[in-house]
Design a protein around this motif. Sequence first.
Motif, PDB file in Angstrom:
ATOM      1  N   UNK A 176      42.371  50.911   1.569  1.00 41.81           N
ATOM      2  CA  UNK A 176      41.699  50.878   2.868  1.00 41.81           C
ATOM      3  C   UNK A 176      40.817  49.649   2.990  1.00 41.81           C
ATOM      4  N   UNK A 225      42.952  46.725   3.751  1.00 40.32           N
ATOM      5  CA  UNK A 225      43.382  46.803   5.146  1.00 40.32           C
ATOM      6  C   UNK A 225      42.241  46.377   6.068  1.00 40.32           C
ATOM      7  N   UNK A 264      41.891  47.342  13.490  1.00 36.03           N
ATOM      8  CA  UNK A 264      43.112  48.122  13.313  1.00 36.03           C
ATOM      9  C   UNK A 264      42.891  49.204  12.263  1.00 36.03           C
ATOM     10  N   UNK A 265      42.181  48.843  11.198  1.00 34.67           N
ATOM     11  CA  UNK A 265      41.893  49.831  10.161  1.00 34.67           C
ATOM     12  C   UNK A 265      41.124  51.010  10.749  1.00 34.67           C
ATOM     13  N   UNK A 266      40.161  50.710  11.600  1.00 36.19           N
ATOM     14  CA  UNK A 266      39.392  51.798  12.221  1.00 36.19           C
ATOM     15  C   UNK A 266      40.282  52.666  13.095  1.00 36.19           C
ATOM     16  N   UNK A 267      41.192  52.023  13.824  1.00 34.65           N
ATOM     17  CA  UNK A 267      42.110  52.797  14.667  1.00 34.65           C
ATOM     18  C   UNK A 267      42.924  53.787  13.847  1.00 34.65           C
ATOM     19  N   UNK A 268      43.158  53.420  12.587  1.00 35.40           N
ATOM     20  CA  UNK A 268      43.954  54.303  11.736  1.00 35.40           C
ATOM     21  C   UNK A 268      43.064  55.283  10.971  1.00 35.40           C
ATOM     22  N   UNK A 269      41.778  55.265  11.268  1.00 39.98           N
ATOM     23  CA  UNK A 269      40.896  56.263  10.681  1.00 39.98           C
ATOM     24  C   UNK A 269      40.151  55.807   9.443  1.00 39.98           C
ATOM     25  N   UNK A 270      40.277  54.532   9.083  1.00 39.39           N
ATOM     26  CA  UNK A 270      39.522  54.034   7.930  1.00 39.39           C
ATOM     27  C   UNK A 270      38.034  54.060   8.303  1.00 39.39           C
ATOM     28  N   UNK A 271      37.216  54.766   7.525  1.00 40.89           N
ATOM     29  CA  UNK A 271      35.804  54.890   7.890  1.00 40.89           C
ATOM     30  C   UNK A 271      35.058  53.574   7.673  1.00 40.89           C
ATOM     31  N   UNK A 272      34.695  52.949   8.784  1.00 41.51           N
ATOM     32  CA  UNK A 272      34.131  51.601   8.723  1.00 41.51           C
ATOM     33  C   UNK A 272      32.875  51.541   7.865  1.00 41.51           C
ATOM     34  N   UNK A 273      31.951  52.456   8.131  1.00 39.13           N
ATOM     35  CA  UNK A 273      30.686  52.404   7.409  1.00 39.13           C
ATOM     36  C   UNK A 273      30.874  52.582   5.915  1.00 39.13           C
TER      37      UNK A 273
END
Lengths: 240, 304
Positions: free
Chosen positions: B175, B178, B185-194
């Motif tokens: 992640x 990515x 795009x990573x956030x759109x796929x649910x990768x937790x940004x924080x």
Amino acid sequence: MLDISELTVRYGKLTALEKTDIRVDEGEAVFVVGPNGAGKSTLLKTVAGLLRPAGGRIAFEGQSIAGGAPERLCRRGLALVPEGRHIFRTLTVEENLLVGMMIRRDRAAVQDDLEQILGLFPILRERFRGVAGNLSGGEQQQLAIARALLQRPRLLMIDEPSLGLAPLVIDQVYASLKELNATGLTLLVVEQSTARVLDLATRVYVLRGGKVVLSDTAEALASGDAMEEAYFGYAGQADA
Amino acid sequence: MRNFMQVMVDAVALGSLLALVALAIGLVFGVMRLINFAQGDYITIGAYALVVPTASLTPALFIGALPVPLMVAGVLMVVVLLALATERVAFRPLRNSDPATLLISSFAVSYFLQHLVMLLHTGRPKSVGIGQALTTPIEILGLRVPGIQVVTMAVTAALLIALVLFLKRTPMGIQMRAAAENFQMARLLGVPANRVIAVAFVISGLLGGTVSLLLIVQTGTLDIRMGLMPVIFAFFATVIGGMGSLAGAALGGFLVGVASVLLQSYLPEGLRPFRDAFVFGLVIVILLVRPKGLIVIGAARERV
Ligand SMILES: Nc1ncnc2c1ncn2[C@@H]1O[C@H](COP(=O)(O)OP(=O)(O)OP(=O)(O)O)[C@@H](O)[C@H]1O
Ligand SMILES: [Mg+2]
């Protein structure tokens, strides 16, 4: 399922969407078509949580989602395949798909889904361990859709699935979308060209200059030029 | 020949140290396009945490008085917490700003931390004896190598391997890669940004704390600017390695370290004080030949 009302989105002073109403019911394939700069991408990005609306409401399955963070919204069952695909070029095909599956908790079902999706897009199985940046444009589009599908969304939004693809590949992509829609996946698709819309759409919105200028069922639009006329402004007008 | 080998050992040891710093900078840059100059102050504060804050030039030991495993853990923890705190307070609110704003805020954080250390410990260099057993040379293949250099190389190798395994094999690592390539795009796929960013800072803290320890054993001196040179060299390392490529950052770190030791040893006596100028000159030459750095990754930062 998705209920957008009076949605207004601005980039600084520029208003990209103004008081837009769009509805998507469960099982539908709703298309939003419009020329460059109409606000189509803005619409999908706002629903997915990438942009904050300046006004209006977005409800998904009865709950307000306007302004929610994208990583939360996708857990609720929304997926967006953005314009330009945005696959992770330095990751392998497998890793791209893994990132898509990350939010899933049902580990066993994920493997079945992966098998099924690799069946739908066999090229991805062939290139499974290869770097995604080496895929052709059409293959990348398939990867982007496959990756979104692995999230098992209830609503799949796709921004210009046919952009930059050869006609034959567009046929393939549309065929797989049709198959997915037939199995119950709700679609909200944005296209710039009206050419193939009626092959798949249940309902169509025409967006121009940030406003919905026409909305009707695909059946009604199939007979007549209403869609083209709305798309280009008044029939015969030169501003198209 | 023996002398040359000895110089090479020095060179590789320094290169290892810089590779660690460069990796920390590269990792954080990857996920948020922040060139974190405060990385140097993480190193400084990690080292100062070993002693009790006083005005004394030979201060009593604080974390440094603990048994070795606890001391190592203590320093790493201080630096990790510091890295997380700066992320939360200074960098997270600026998450969506342009890189220039982020860079300036990292200067501000660095300046603040430096003055904090000065306030607590005064600005004068202090001496501290930690791990002196490691400074005695050991014989390897007829070379007399200070133990700390062997430790530095071994620790670097171990951390490099661990980092590669983390990035390639674990869900969080994948992640993170990515997110480094396309954050939105990573956030759109649910990768937790924080969480991804926090983990990047935790790793930069672990690397920073490791460098604190290795550096302090080598030099025995605490100085509020001790993190500055490593971080500037490491910054050049990430640039010549190819901003955004971790392999490039590590490679760049080795190259810069090796180059600076070789220049130190083989430049004519009169030119040695200008060693750093030569190193920077070398960086410029490399960038002229390969403007994108040694290892070019795909598109820099794509936006959805
Ligand atoms: N990041 C941005 N900053 C400022 N203005 C923007 C930004 N993104 C889009 N716009 C503007 O908002 C309007 C709508 O853009 P949008 O990308 O939604 O159009 P679109 O319908 O997707 O067009 P296309 O068919 O070319 O993709 C355009 O006038 C565009 O110039
Ligand atoms: Mg668009």
